[in-house]
Design a protein around this motif. Sequence first.
Motif, PDB file in Angstrom:
ATOM      1  N   ALA A  24     -35.319   1.495 -15.720  1.00 55.32           N
ATOM      2  CA  ALA A  24     -35.811   2.566 -14.862  1.00 55.32           C
ATOM      3  C   ALA A  24     -34.737   3.568 -14.484  1.00 55.32           C
ATOM      4  CB  ALA A  24     -36.416   1.961 -13.595  1.00 55.32           C
ATOM      5  N   GLU A  25     -33.465   3.326 -14.914  1.00 53.54           N
ATOM      6  CA  GLU A  25     -32.407   4.276 -14.596  1.00 53.54           C
ATOM      7  C   GLU A  25     -32.573   5.571 -15.390  1.00 53.54           C
ATOM      8  OE1 GLU A  25     -31.936   1.220 -15.647  1.00 53.54           O
ATOM      9  OE2 GLU A  25     -31.023   0.098 -14.001  1.00 53.54           O
ATOM     10  N   VAL A  26     -33.235   5.516 -16.555  1.00 52.93           N
ATOM     11  CA  VAL A  26     -33.535   6.725 -17.310  1.00 52.93           C
ATOM     12  C   VAL A  26     -34.720   7.403 -16.630  1.00 52.93           C
ATOM     13  CG1 VAL A  26     -34.317   7.666 -19.510  1.00 52.93           C
ATOM     14  CG2 VAL A  26     -32.638   5.821 -19.468  1.00 52.93           C
ATOM     15  N   ILE A  27     -34.483   8.572 -16.075  1.00 49.75           N
ATOM     16  CA  ILE A  27     -35.516   9.202 -15.263  1.00 49.75           C
ATOM     17  C   ILE A  27     -36.299  10.283 -16.002  1.00 49.75           C
ATOM     18  CG2 ILE A  27     -34.382   8.627 -13.095  1.00 49.75           C
ATOM     19  CD1 ILE A  27     -33.226  11.404 -12.974  1.00 49.75           C
ATOM     20  N   LEU A  28     -35.858  10.647 -17.219  1.00 46.02           N
ATOM     21  CA  LEU A  28     -36.623  11.614 -18.003  1.00 46.02           C
ATOM     22  C   LEU A  28     -36.167  11.557 -19.457  1.00 46.02           C
ATOM     23  CD1 LEU A  28     -38.578  14.352 -17.424  1.00 46.02           C
ATOM     24  CD2 LEU A  28     -36.579  15.308 -18.579  1.00 46.02           C
ATOM     25  N   HIS A  29     -37.121  11.678 -20.383  1.00 48.76           N
ATOM     26  CA  HIS A  29     -36.809  11.790 -21.811  1.00 48.76           C
ATOM     27  C   HIS A  29     -37.852  12.694 -22.438  1.00 48.76           C
ATOM     28  CE1 HIS A  29     -35.730   9.625 -25.839  1.00 48.76           C
ATOM     29  NE2 HIS A  29     -35.264  10.853 -25.762  1.00 48.76           N
ATOM     30  N   ASP A  30     -37.459  13.894 -22.855  1.00 45.65           N
ATOM     31  CA  ASP A  30     -38.382  14.866 -23.424  1.00 45.65           C
ATOM     32  C   ASP A  30     -38.015  15.126 -24.883  1.00 45.65           C
ATOM     33  OD1 ASP A  30     -40.305  16.736 -23.842  1.00 45.65           O
ATOM     34  OD2 ASP A  30     -39.693  18.091 -22.242  1.00 45.65           O
ATOM     35  N   PHE A  31     -38.951  14.789 -25.809  1.00 44.73           N
ATOM     36  CA  PHE A  31     -38.770  15.055 -27.227  1.00 44.73           C
ATOM     37  C   PHE A  31     -39.236  16.466 -27.594  1.00 44.73           C
ATOM     38  CE2 PHE A  31     -39.316  10.476 -26.868  1.00 44.73           C
ATOM     39  CZ  PHE A  31     -38.397   9.956 -27.773  1.00 44.73           C
ATOM     40  N   PHE A  32     -39.978  17.129 -26.707  1.00 46.13           N
ATOM     41  CA  PHE A  32     -40.617  18.430 -26.929  1.00 46.13           C
ATOM     42  C   PHE A  32     -41.792  18.343 -27.897  1.00 46.13           C
ATOM     43  CE2 PHE A  32     -36.094  19.322 -25.997  1.00 46.13           C
ATOM     44  CZ  PHE A  32     -36.260  19.936 -24.775  1.00 46.13           C
ATOM     45  N   ASP A  33     -42.180  17.110 -28.298  1.00 45.52           N
ATOM     46  CA  ASP A  33     -43.210  16.971 -29.316  1.00 45.52           C
ATOM     47  C   ASP A  33     -44.622  17.224 -28.795  1.00 45.52           C
ATOM     48  OD1 ASP A  33     -41.318  16.488 -31.186  1.00 45.52           O
ATOM     49  OD2 ASP A  33     -41.717  14.352 -31.435  1.00 45.52           O
ATOM     50  N   SER A  34     -44.801  17.385 -27.505  1.00 44.18           N
ATOM     51  CA  SER A  34     -46.121  17.768 -26.988  1.00 44.18           C
ATOM     52  C   SER A  34     -46.422  19.230 -27.289  1.00 44.18           C
ATOM     53  CB  SER A  34     -46.178  17.558 -25.480  1.00 44.18           C
ATOM     54  OG  SER A  34     -45.420  18.551 -24.808  1.00 44.18           O
ATOM     55  N   GLY A  35     -45.385  20.003 -27.626  1.00 47.28           N
ATOM     56  CA  GLY A  35     -45.570  21.427 -27.865  1.00 47.28           C
ATOM     57  C   GLY A  35     -45.690  22.246 -26.603  1.00 47.28           C
ATOM     58  N   LYS A  36     -45.395  21.633 -25.445  1.00 41.11           N
ATOM     59  CA  LYS A  36     -45.432  22.338 -24.159  1.00 41.11           C
ATOM     60  C   LYS A  36     -44.246  21.888 -23.320  1.00 41.11           C
ATOM     61  CE  LYS A  36     -49.613  20.896 -23.262  1.00 41.11           C
ATOM     62  NZ  LYS A  36     -50.906  20.689 -22.541  1.00 41.11           N
ATOM     63  N   MET A  37     -44.013  22.599 -22.205  1.00 39.14           N
ATOM     64  CA  MET A  37     -42.882  22.283 -21.340  1.00 39.14           C
ATOM     65  C   MET A  37     -43.385  21.909 -19.953  1.00 39.14           C
ATOM     66  SD  MET A  37     -40.001  24.956 -22.645  1.00 39.14           S
ATOM     67  CE  MET A  37     -38.693  23.889 -22.043  1.00 39.14           C
ATOM     68  N   ASP A  38     -44.331  20.964 -19.930  1.00 42.14           N
ATOM     69  CA  ASP A  38     -44.932  20.572 -18.660  1.00 42.14           C
ATOM     70  C   ASP A  38     -44.593  19.138 -18.269  1.00 42.14           C
ATOM     71  OD1 ASP A  38     -46.343  19.385 -20.678  1.00 42.14           O
ATOM     72  OD2 ASP A  38     -48.320  19.935 -19.940  1.00 42.14           O
TER      73      ASP A  38
END
Length: 306
Positions: A24-38
Amino acid sequence: MNLKTTLIFWHITISFLSIPSANAEVILHDFFDSGKMDITNPYGFAWEANNRTSIVIQDSSDGPVAVYNNRIIYNIHPTTMPDNTTRNWTPKTGSHSLRFNYAAGQNIAEQRFKLGNPERDIWIRYWLRVPTNYKHGIGSPSNHKLLAIWMDAYEFSGTGTTCVWETWNDGNNGSKVALRYVNPQITTAHNQHTPFITYPEDQGRWMQLVFHLVAATNSSSNDGSMELWRRWENEPSFTKLHEWLNQDIFTNGSVDGFKAGYIMGWANAPHDTNTEWLIDDFTVSTTSLISLVVPKSPESVRVTPQ
């Protein structure tokens, strides 16, 4: 009230990007693969508006395509850049990445973000692709922003500290990287100028960067720190580029820790031709990200109005 009715009532769709884990120490991981920045998380992380940035793909038929820039789009781009080099937006992993577009002669491409919850000890990791036609600008001064992180407000607008990494021309069209920080008590010089990008050998290469920032205990303890590691694609381990310990990186005011930042940013020496960086796999953690294991973030979600 059944599940479908509940979702309609609240007018949201929640899609879990990763299952909860003990890490749970990793608080965010964004691959951008959703095609949005939400993307968000339980702490309120948020990307701010695109500022000459966009989510892009390398489509098998259409080639390089921008699919998001403050809204969903589908803009097909030429496969040839203005300087006749090839444009290729193949991501490091998955199907999407985040492009930073420095147009010829222009000074800025920047992506701001809010961490949500202030963090006194923060790690940030992402893949960065050196532009395929990269050449550091030759203006003076030649510094370009790489990453900035701050507490209550950016640089002299705040009462806490802003920490910045910047690149400089190395005299051979490549780049060195240096670091500095600013608060009401001190404005440091750029320190620890370290070789970063070699021209032309590193054009088009992916590097993985890990930034680590620790806030000082108080305004007189001088125990804050800034560190940077880098490994090139296919390298088995990270190399430390910066270690700046015992620094006056203090909080002062209502925000106790680092709360916001931006990737890339202002370039004092603009490029002569269109120059495009790609970023992939953006990760934020409160513990070390030096491990090569891909982390999982706790219940990161996307909330999309119907």
